[in-house]
Design a protein around this motif. Structure first.
Motif, PDB file in Angstrom:
ATOM      1  N   ALA A  84     -21.281  -3.829   7.844  1.00  0.00           N
ATOM      2  CA  ALA A  84     -20.946  -2.317   7.179  1.00  0.00           C
ATOM      3  C   ALA A  84     -20.320  -2.559   6.053  1.00  0.00           C
ATOM      4  N   MET A  85     -20.319  -1.843   5.117  1.00  0.00           N
ATOM      5  CA  MET A  85     -19.963  -2.067   3.700  1.00  0.00           C
ATOM      6  C   MET A  85     -18.646  -1.060   3.387  1.00  0.00           C
ATOM      7  N   ALA A  86     -17.797  -1.802   2.444  1.00  0.00           N
ATOM      8  CA  ALA A  86     -16.626  -0.991   1.861  1.00  0.00           C
ATOM      9  C   ALA A  86     -16.987  -1.217   0.256  1.00  0.00           C
ATOM     10  N   ALA A  87     -15.956  -0.856  -0.645  1.00  0.00           N
ATOM     11  CA  ALA A  87     -15.954  -1.326  -2.089  1.00  0.00           C
ATOM     12  C   ALA A  87     -14.793  -1.625  -2.752  1.00  0.00           C
ATOM     13  N   VAL A  88     -14.848  -2.234  -3.673  1.00  0.00           N
ATOM     14  CA  VAL A  88     -13.503  -2.617  -4.530  1.00  0.00           C
ATOM     15  C   VAL A  88     -13.953  -2.127  -5.868  1.00  0.00           C
ATOM     16  N   VAL A  89     -12.559  -1.408  -6.361  1.00  0.00           N
ATOM     17  CA  VAL A  89     -12.689  -0.831  -7.932  1.00  0.00           C
ATOM     18  C   VAL A  89     -11.407  -1.569  -8.474  1.00  0.00           C
ATOM     19  N   VAL A  90     -11.465  -1.784  -9.726  1.00  0.00           N
ATOM     20  CA  VAL A  90     -10.403  -2.568 -10.594  1.00  0.00           C
ATOM     21  C   VAL A  90     -10.071  -1.552 -11.582  1.00  0.00           C
ATOM     22  N   ARG A  91      -8.795  -1.064 -11.814  1.00  0.00           N
ATOM     23  CA  ARG A  91      -8.378  -0.321 -12.845  1.00  0.00           C
ATOM     24  C   ARG A  91      -7.404  -1.139 -13.678  1.00  0.00           C
ATOM     25  N   ALA A  92      -7.253  -0.560 -15.068  1.00  0.00           N
ATOM     26  CA  ALA A  92      -6.299  -1.303 -15.969  1.00  0.00           C
ATOM     27  C   ALA A  92      -5.328  -0.203 -16.272  1.00  0.00           C
ATOM     28  N   HIS A  93      -4.080  -0.574 -16.672  1.00  0.00           N
ATOM     29  CA  HIS A  93      -3.105   0.242 -17.189  1.00  0.00           C
ATOM     30  C   HIS A  93      -2.460   1.218 -16.328  1.00  0.00           C
ATOM     31  N   LEU A  94      -2.628   0.821 -14.932  1.00  0.00           N
ATOM     32  CA  LEU A  94      -2.081   1.764 -13.710  1.00  0.00           C
ATOM     33  C   LEU A  94      -0.487   1.333 -13.781  1.00  0.00           C
ATOM     34  N   PRO A  95       0.280   2.616 -13.909  1.00  0.00           N
ATOM     35  CA  PRO A  95       1.879   2.567 -14.257  1.00  0.00           C
ATOM     36  C   PRO A  95       2.290   1.597 -12.975  1.00  0.00           C
ATOM     37  N   GLU A  96       3.389   1.135 -13.255  1.00  0.00           N
ATOM     38  CA  GLU A  96       3.895   0.052 -12.407  1.00  0.00           C
ATOM     39  C   GLU A  96       4.577   0.999 -11.302  1.00  0.00           C
ATOM     40  N   ASP A  97       5.168   2.055 -11.545  1.00  0.00           N
ATOM     41  CA  ASP A  97       5.650   3.082 -10.471  1.00  0.00           C
ATOM     42  C   ASP A  97       4.608   3.344  -9.415  1.00  0.00           C
ATOM     43  N   ASP A  98       4.632   3.069  -8.276  1.00  0.00           N
ATOM     44  CA  ASP A  98       3.304   3.183  -7.204  1.00  0.00           C
ATOM     45  C   ASP A  98       3.105   4.675  -6.985  1.00  0.00           C
ATOM     46  N   SER A  99       4.113   5.536  -6.931  1.00  0.00           N
ATOM     47  CA  SER A  99       3.796   6.886  -6.858  1.00  0.00           C
ATOM     48  C   SER A  99       3.141   7.506  -7.909  1.00  0.00           C
ATOM     49  N   ILE A 100       3.561   7.047  -9.265  1.00  0.00           N
ATOM     50  CA  ILE A 100       2.867   7.501 -10.583  1.00  0.00           C
ATOM     51  C   ILE A 100       1.546   7.008 -10.522  1.00  0.00           C
ATOM     52  N   ALA A 101       1.303   5.925 -10.210  1.00  0.00           N
ATOM     53  CA  ALA A 101      -0.090   5.223 -10.245  1.00  0.00           C
ATOM     54  C   ALA A 101      -0.978   6.027  -9.376  1.00  0.00           C
ATOM     55  N   LEU A 102      -0.339   6.388  -8.072  1.00  0.00           N
ATOM     56  CA  LEU A 102      -1.181   7.024  -7.327  1.00  0.00           C
ATOM     57  C   LEU A 102      -1.718   8.363  -7.764  1.00  0.00           C
ATOM     58  N   GLU A 103      -0.757   9.017  -8.509  1.00  0.00           N
ATOM     59  CA  GLU A 103      -1.078  10.466  -8.937  1.00  0.00           C
ATOM     60  C   GLU A 103      -2.267  10.315 -10.125  1.00  0.00           C
ATOM     61  N   LEU A 104      -2.141   9.186 -10.933  1.00  0.00           N
ATOM     62  CA  LEU A 104      -3.302   8.920 -11.750  1.00  0.00           C
ATOM     63  C   LEU A 104      -4.526   8.706 -10.974  1.00  0.00           C
ATOM     64  N   LEU A 105      -4.587   8.072 -10.178  1.00  0.00           N
ATOM     65  CA  LEU A 105      -5.656   7.727  -9.248  1.00  0.00           C
ATOM     66  C   LEU A 105      -6.220   8.979  -8.780  1.00  0.00           C
ATOM     67  N   ARG A 106      -5.411   9.869  -8.434  1.00  0.00           N
ATOM     68  CA  ARG A 106      -6.015  10.964  -7.604  1.00  0.00           C
ATOM     69  C   ARG A 106      -6.514  11.985  -8.805  1.00  0.00           C
ATOM     70  N   ALA A 107      -6.173  12.185  -9.830  1.00  0.00           N
ATOM     71  CA  ALA A 107      -6.693  12.661 -11.045  1.00  0.00           C
ATOM     72  C   ALA A 107      -8.008  12.209 -11.459  1.00  0.00           C
TER      73      ALA A 107
END
Length: 882
Positions: A510-533
């Motif tokens: 079975a398959m999954a996937a990997v995505v890499v993103r640049a410039h994610l904020p260091e704060d995990d909660s803020i980074a997660l908000e960006l990813l949700r957006a």
């Protein structure tokens, strides 16, 4: 001009570089256009044009649209058990879409395009001028959901077995639980599926046929045909006497020069034993031995040709392909690697730079194409010669089909490499010893025939088929279907779909996937908000197996910097400290981590960081403004200016992560997102409460959805009484929104009529209103709508118990919930006096009984299909702001 069946040859020629269709392709088109049904089997050797099923599907739908052909399935799924081939089918379909554009100056193409566009019900966006919908469902990429938006449109789905089959079984990998019924219903009705190389997908074939059988029990009452399943094989159909099959007839091949050249031209095959062959991870010596053979072939068959034709090498392991390509490059050859697990962005770049590489035209700037099994079927390449590792006979036959494909060269060779001593043949994952031994014996026989691996030559000495990993296939029973239909129940353990989908039950396939993103904020909660957006998209996803994904997670969590992993599942990020990866999951990482080699996820020390996909390539994103060097450009912008620009650009929700400061941009902000309001990135939940430019009043919206649902039903040929049922359901589906707390949530003015949706508000405003409006946690307006709809049906005089139950069911499931229950009791639904109907429905079990009654009467997939029609109508109206 007026389109008719006689125009198929001209249409086909326009989409195939002026090549006329073969006789069997014309017979298939005539069969479909006159009967409305696909054959049960297509028998056509490699190189005879099985991929033309897409062209035939489009032409047949266009012919029906102008009233000159039978009603045919609107959706065609082409299912291939190679991820790279799914990409290739999608590329071919995309070229067809480009030919069938509104500006097409060719008369036949213009008429077919106009006919296909006339099928759709929804208005669509101004930018939506496509004649048909093309979607890809491939393991390891986020799901494309555009194909569910309008059931009346012509659709091409390119899919892998797991991704297509899981949706048919109401458990779509990578789909939200609330989208599952829509997908299942639209695949089970008004659809056809072509399963390529069906002998490799026997279990999926059985399951598809079984669902079609179950769906057919209510198809007549629905007025819409059940799923048609087509299996394809590379074995010619003899004299063509089987009425269930269509394909190449051996006795007519020589009367078609182009087909004869493809199928009869000799492809000599030779066996080469190597002491360095192990079948496992490649040694340096083995790679060098392969390189020697490839350089020799290139000298004899590639470089000496004026056009500089490409030679190929097909290996069984991704790591072998990656390392061999690197070695050949060091030795001065121009090399391209093609494996199934490339992200679409990298594949698009490669095809943009070398558009002929994976076509019969070829690419003169490429000396060697190194590939895995991904080129075995569905890729129309024409290699000068090939070196291939030992594989099952059927796989070798397919690989040979990519050599001298059009039969124009008189000199070519297929070289099969394996152990020097045949007694040393061992299990070589993904293949087993017995299959490889049988293939070895077959290659030695074919070596003695001058025709070698020519397609028709091997029809008289068929390649040994790989043994199934399963001795018994699993039939889907009604009891299984009832369990699967509980799509929004939080079950303790999810059903193992492999029982009904896979010939190989190895969970790591079975398959999954990997995505890499640049410039994610260091704060995990803020980074997660960006990813949700800005959630993961298919274009940036590296497909990988579950084991590789788990290994990568472990390595990242042990890293010294940015040792965090974000897990996207379906349509949301999952807070899972253990991060148990499931099929269809997407892992999002910072771009500092080494994850790949030559575009393939590799978990060992040879891997390197991946270049993130540019922001402007992400669908639906107008702009992302980052801090750092770019922030200076906006230092003097006032909050009012920023908000105005944001709204003018069609922004959705809040400028994340929080409201702007009243005088200037807060320097603590890591990023600002401006999203395109017309894009498909607006999720269904948002559309239930939000509209771009104006308030939408409840009565007007309900009337619009009712009329649209009736129109959708008519367009797809739904039985007339059921068109009235979906109209009733559309009229009542939002009645529960009249309740006071929901109107407070929408910001209804005291003098305004009840609202269905409010003008766009910031995310911050929406959250604050939701917290203060008095609405119970997890409350769903559909549950209240069922109660109000029951009263409305009484007042409207709808007394037929079966239709009444169906209308209530469609109201309650209009957003994917209620299958089979809701979380609130009658008392929790009420802000005052408890409604006796609510007690009967949700406290005494009447709702559960209603769900089962409608399953019995209309079928499990039939109910899904009706839900899909209503939800499509609601979604269209919501997107249009009506």
């Amino acid at each position: 001009m007026s389109l008719d069946l006689n125009d198929f040859g001209e249409f086909f020629a326009r989409t195939h570089g002026d090549d006329a269709p073969f006789r069997w392709q014309t017979r298939l088109a005539e069969r479909l256009c006159t009967t409305g049904r696909w054959p049960e089997r297509i028998d056509a050797p490699t190189g005879s044009g099985k991929s033309s099923v897409v062209d035939i599907h489009l032409f047949a739908n266009a012919l029906h649209a102008v009233g000159a052909g039978a009603r045919v399935p609107r959706r065609l799924s082409v299912v291939v058990n190679r991820r790279g081939l799914v990409d290739q089918h999608a590329v071919r379909a995309q070229k067809l879409a480009e030919l069938l554009n509104p500006a097409a100056d060719d008369a036949i193409l213009a008429e077919v395009a106009a006919a296909l566009r006339s099928l759709r019900t929804g208005q669509g966006s101004d930018e939506d001028t496509e004649s048909f919908v093309l979607a890809m469902l491939r393991g390891g990429v986020p799901a494309d959901r555009r194909w569910v938006d309008d059931p009346s449109r012509c659709v091409i789905l390119c899919a892998t077995p797991d991704m297509w089959g899981s949706r048919l079984l109401m458990r779509g990998y990578g789909s939200s639980r609330y989208a599952r019924p829509r997908e299942a219903g639209l695949l089970a009705y008004d659809s056809a599926v072509v399963i390529d190389e069906a002998h490799l997908n026997r279990q999926l074939l059985l399951t598809a046929q079984r669902v079609g059988e179950l769906a057919a029990r209510t198809a007549v009452r629905l007025g819409v045909a059940a799923l048609q399943t087509v299996e394809t094989t590379a074995t010619p159909a003899g004299s063509g006497t089987d009425p269930a099959a269509e394909g190449v007839n051996s006795d007519e091949v020589e009367t078609e020069p182009v087909l004869a050249r493809r199928l009869l031209t000799a492809k000599p095959v030779h066996w080469t034993g190597m002491d360095s062959w192990t079948g496992r991870a490649p040694s340096a010596r083995y790679l060098e031995d392969l390189a020697v053979l490839i350089r020799d072939q290139h000298k004899r068959f590639g470089r000496g040709i004026p056009t500089g034709r490409t030679v190929g090498c097909v290996v069984n392991r991704v790591d072998t392909a990656v390392k061999l390509a690197a070695l050949l490059e060091k030795q001065g050859l121009r090399v391209e690697a093609r494996v199934g697990r490339m992200r679409p962005y990298d594949l698009e770049r490669m095809l943009a730079e070398k558009p002929g590489l994976l076509t019969a035209a070829g690419d003169a700037t490429t000396d060697v194409l190194v590939a895995t099994q991904t080129v075995e079927v569905g890729v129309d390449i024409d290699l000068a010669a090939m070196v291939t590792e030992l594989a099952p006979g059927s796989a070798l036959a397919q690989r040979a089909g990519r050599v001298n494909r059009v039969g124009e060269s008189t000199e070519t060779e297929v070289l099969v490499v394996g152990p020097h001593d045949p007694e040393k043949v061992v299990d070589t994952p993904p293949y087993v010893k017995d299959d490889l031994t049988a293939a070895y014996d077959w290659v030695l026989r074919r070596e003695n025939d001058p025709k070698g691996l020519a397609p028709l030559a091997i029809s008289h000495d068929p390649a040994p088929t790989a043994q199934s990993r399963r001795t018994l296939l699993q039939r889907l029973e009604l009891s299984d279907a009832h369990l699967l239909s509980r799509t929004n129940d939080p079950l303790c353990d999810q059903p193992d779909l492999g029982l009904w989908l896979r010939d190989d039950l190895d969970p790591d396939q079975a398959m999954a996937a990997v995505v890499v993103r640049a410039h994610l904020p260091e704060d995990d909660s803020i980074a997660l908000e960006l990813l949700r957006a800005v959630p993961p998209t298919d274009v940036e996803a590296f497909p990988c197996r579950l084991g590789e994904a788990s290994g990568l997670i472990t390595r990242v969590q042990l890293a010294e910097d940015r040792s965090r992993v974000f897990l996207w599942r379906g349509d949301r990020f999952v807070d899972d400290p253990e991060i148990q990866v499931r099929p269809g999951d997407v892992i999002v990482l910072d771009d500092c981590h080494p994850v790949q080699v030559k575009g393939v996820v590799v978990t060992d020390t040879s891997s390197r960081p991946a270049k993130p996909v540019p922001i402007d390539r992400l669908p639906g994103i107008r702009e992302i403004i980052l801090t750092g060097d770019m922030l200076d450009e906006f230092a003097d912008m006032t909050a009012e200016d920023a908000q105005r620009d944001y709204e003018d650009a069609g922004g959705i929700g809040q400028l994340v992560p929080g409201p702007l400061e009243p005088t200037s941009i807060d320097p603590r902000l890591s990023w600002i997102v401006i999203r395109d309001a017309k894009s498909g990135t607006v999720d269904e939940e948002t559309r239930q409460e939000w509209t771009p430019n104006k308030h939408v009043f409840l009565d007007a919206h309900s009337e619009a959805v009712a009329n649209r649902a009736f129109m959708v039903g008519q367009r797809v040929g739904l039985a007339e009484p059921l068109c009235e049922v979906v109209r009733h359901a559309g009229l009542d589906h939002d009645l529960g929104k009249k309740i006071d707390w929901f109107q407070r949530l929408l910001g209804r003015g005291s003098d305004d009529p009840p609202l269905a949706k409010s003008r766009k508000r910031s995310e911050y405003q929406a959250k604050r209103t939701r917290a203060t409006c008095g609405m119970p946690t997890g409350w769903r307006h559909e549950q209240q709508s069922v109660i109000d709809a029951a009263h409305a049906l009484d007042d409207g005089g709808v007394t037929d118990a079966w239709f009444r139950d169906l209308i209530l069911r469609l109201v309650g499931t209009s957003h994917g919930r209620g299958r089979p229950g809701f979380p609130h009791s009658a008392a929790e639904l009420s802000s005052g006096t408890t409604d006796p109907r609510a007690v009967t429905l949700f406290d005494t079990g009447r709702w559960d009984t209603l769900i089962e009654r409608t399953h019995i009467e209309w079928g499990i997939w039939g109910a899904c299909y009706l839900e899909a029609l209503l939800r499509a109508a609601d979604g269209q109206c919501s997107q249009e702001g009506t």
